[in-house]
Design an enzyme around this catalytic site. Structure first.
Site, PDB file in Angstrom:
ATOM      1  N   CYS A 177      10.947 -22.387 -16.117  1.00 16.09           N
ATOM      2  CA  CYS A 177      10.162 -21.381 -15.387  1.00 16.09           C
ATOM      3  C   CYS A 177       8.790 -21.988 -15.093  1.00 16.09           C
ATOM      4  CB  CYS A 177      10.084 -20.062 -16.155  1.00 16.09           C
ATOM      5  SG  CYS A 177       9.259 -20.158 -17.769  1.00 16.09           S
ATOM      6  N   ASP A 206       9.007 -12.781 -12.767  1.00 18.51           N
ATOM      7  CA  ASP A 206       8.005 -13.209 -13.738  1.00 18.51           C
ATOM      8  C   ASP A 206       7.363 -11.985 -14.390  1.00 18.51           C
ATOM      9  OD1 ASP A 206       5.954 -14.335 -15.123  1.00 18.51           O
ATOM     10  OD2 ASP A 206       5.094 -15.420 -13.420  1.00 18.51           O
ATOM     11  N   ASN A 263       6.687 -21.622 -19.228  1.00 20.70           N
ATOM     12  CA  ASN A 263       7.500 -21.843 -20.447  1.00 20.70           C
ATOM     13  C   ASN A 263       7.003 -21.003 -21.625  1.00 20.70           C
ATOM     14  OD1 ASN A 263       8.377 -24.645 -22.632  1.00 20.70           O
ATOM     15  ND2 ASN A 263       9.672 -22.984 -21.946  1.00 20.70           N
ATOM     16  N   CYS A 284       7.338 -17.237 -21.134  1.00 21.35           N
ATOM     17  CA  CYS A 284       7.943 -15.901 -20.956  1.00 21.35           C
ATOM     18  C   CYS A 284       9.439 -15.994 -20.697  1.00 21.35           C
ATOM     19  CB  CYS A 284       7.259 -15.147 -19.814  1.00 21.35           C
ATOM     20  SG  CYS A 284       5.503 -14.834 -20.088  1.00 21.35           S
ATOM     21  N   ARG A 285       9.825 -16.391 -19.489  1.00 21.69           N
ATOM     22  CA  ARG A 285      11.232 -16.291 -19.096  1.00 21.69           C
ATOM     23  C   ARG A 285      12.110 -17.391 -19.676  1.00 21.69           C
ATOM     24  NH1 ARG A 285       9.920 -16.397 -12.914  1.00 21.69           N
ATOM     25  NH2 ARG A 285       8.257 -17.669 -13.810  1.00 21.69           N
ATOM     26  N   SER A 286      11.701 -18.666 -19.552  1.00 20.59           N
ATOM     27  CA  SER A 286      12.623 -19.724 -20.002  1.00 20.59           C
ATOM     28  C   SER A 286      12.805 -19.742 -21.525  1.00 20.59           C
ATOM     29  CB  SER A 286      12.218 -21.098 -19.447  1.00 20.59           C
ATOM     30  OG  SER A 286      10.937 -21.488 -19.847  1.00 20.59           O
TER      31      SER A 286
HETATM   32  P1  4NP Z   1       6.757 -17.780 -17.302  1.00 20.18           P
HETATM   33  O1  4NP Z   1       5.538 -16.769 -17.053  1.00 20.18           O
HETATM   34  O2  4NP Z   1       6.782 -18.723 -16.122  1.00 20.18           O
HETATM   35  O3  4NP Z   1       7.949 -16.892 -17.328  1.00 20.18           O
HETATM   36  O4  4NP Z   1       6.479 -18.481 -18.616  1.00 20.18           O
HETATM   37  C1  4NP Z   1       4.249 -17.201 -16.774  1.00 20.18           C
HETATM   38  C2  4NP Z   1       3.419 -17.603 -17.788  1.00 20.18           C
HETATM   39  C3  4NP Z   1       2.138 -17.995 -17.520  1.00 20.18           C
HETATM   40  C4  4NP Z   1       1.686 -18.000 -16.210  1.00 20.18           C
HETATM   41  C5  4NP Z   1       2.514 -17.598 -15.192  1.00 20.18           C
HETATM   42  C6  4NP Z   1       3.802 -17.211 -15.467  1.00 20.18           C
HETATM   43  N1  4NP Z   1       0.362 -18.391 -15.920  1.00 20.18           N
HETATM   44  O5  4NP Z   1      -0.039 -18.330 -14.750  1.00 20.18           O
HETATM   45  O6  4NP Z   1      -0.374 -18.784 -16.836  1.00 20.18           O
END
Ligand code: 4NP
Length: 157
Positions: free
Chosen positions: A10, A129, A13, A15-17
């Site tokens: 993702c 997200d 790394n 939240c989703r992955s």
């Molecule tokens: P992820 O979510 O891609 O599912 O881990 C996010 C985590 C952090 C950010 C964006 C999405 N960020 O912009 O910091």
């Protein structure tokens, strides 16, 4: 036969992955399958950090502790190490395709795909997200990644 290996990617790394990693680990264990599983982010801002507290809470709701997971950025070597690489959304997929090593004639030698393409009826969709969202958004992300994890395991049986 080589052990199957799956990498989820993702953006951050956190939240989703990590949820996808946890869901596939749980499904693989339940099915008695040995699978090499990891997750990474296209971005490196959160490298070394544990998952988002709401992701940890969502996994905990399903009896899985992911508090020891640590974020890392995807590496070029990952395209050699993992037989299957799944992007959680289309932007992650575009970013992966941009950095993946190209084979002869510019063809991809890896197996990079969009995660939700695995789930009948969800082809072409993203795991949304949940970073700026609510606990419900994390619950939806869990529902999505666990549906995909069940398909992945069914294909390995
Ligand atoms: P992820 O979510 O891609 O599912 O881990 C996010 C985590 C952090 C950010 C964006 C999405 N960020 O912009 O910091």
């Amino acid at each position: 036969m080589n052990q199957p290996s799956v990498l989820f990617v993702c953006l951050g790394n956190i939240c989703r992955s990590p949820l996808a990693e946890a869901a596939l680990r749980a499904e693989a264990i339940a099915a008695g399958l040995a699978v090499s599983i990891d997750s990474a982010g296209t971005g490196g801002w959160h490298a070394g950090s544990p998952p988002d507290s709401r992701a940890i809470a969502e996994a905990e709701r399903h009896g899985i502790d992911i508090s020891h997971y640590r974020a890392r950025q995807v590496r070029v070597e990952d395209f050699k190490l993992f037989g299957q690489i799944y992007a959680l959304d289309q932007q992650n997929l575009r970013d992966l395709r941009r950095i993946e090593p190209k084979g002869l004639l510019g063809r991809s030698i890896s197996r990079v795909g969009l995660l939700m393409d695995l789930v009948p009826g969800r082809e072409g969709t993203a795991v949304i997200d949940p970073y700026g969202g609510t606990a419900e958004d994390f619950a939806q992300a869990w529902a999505d990644v666990s549906a995909a994890a069940r398909v992945l395991v069914s294909r390995m049986l």
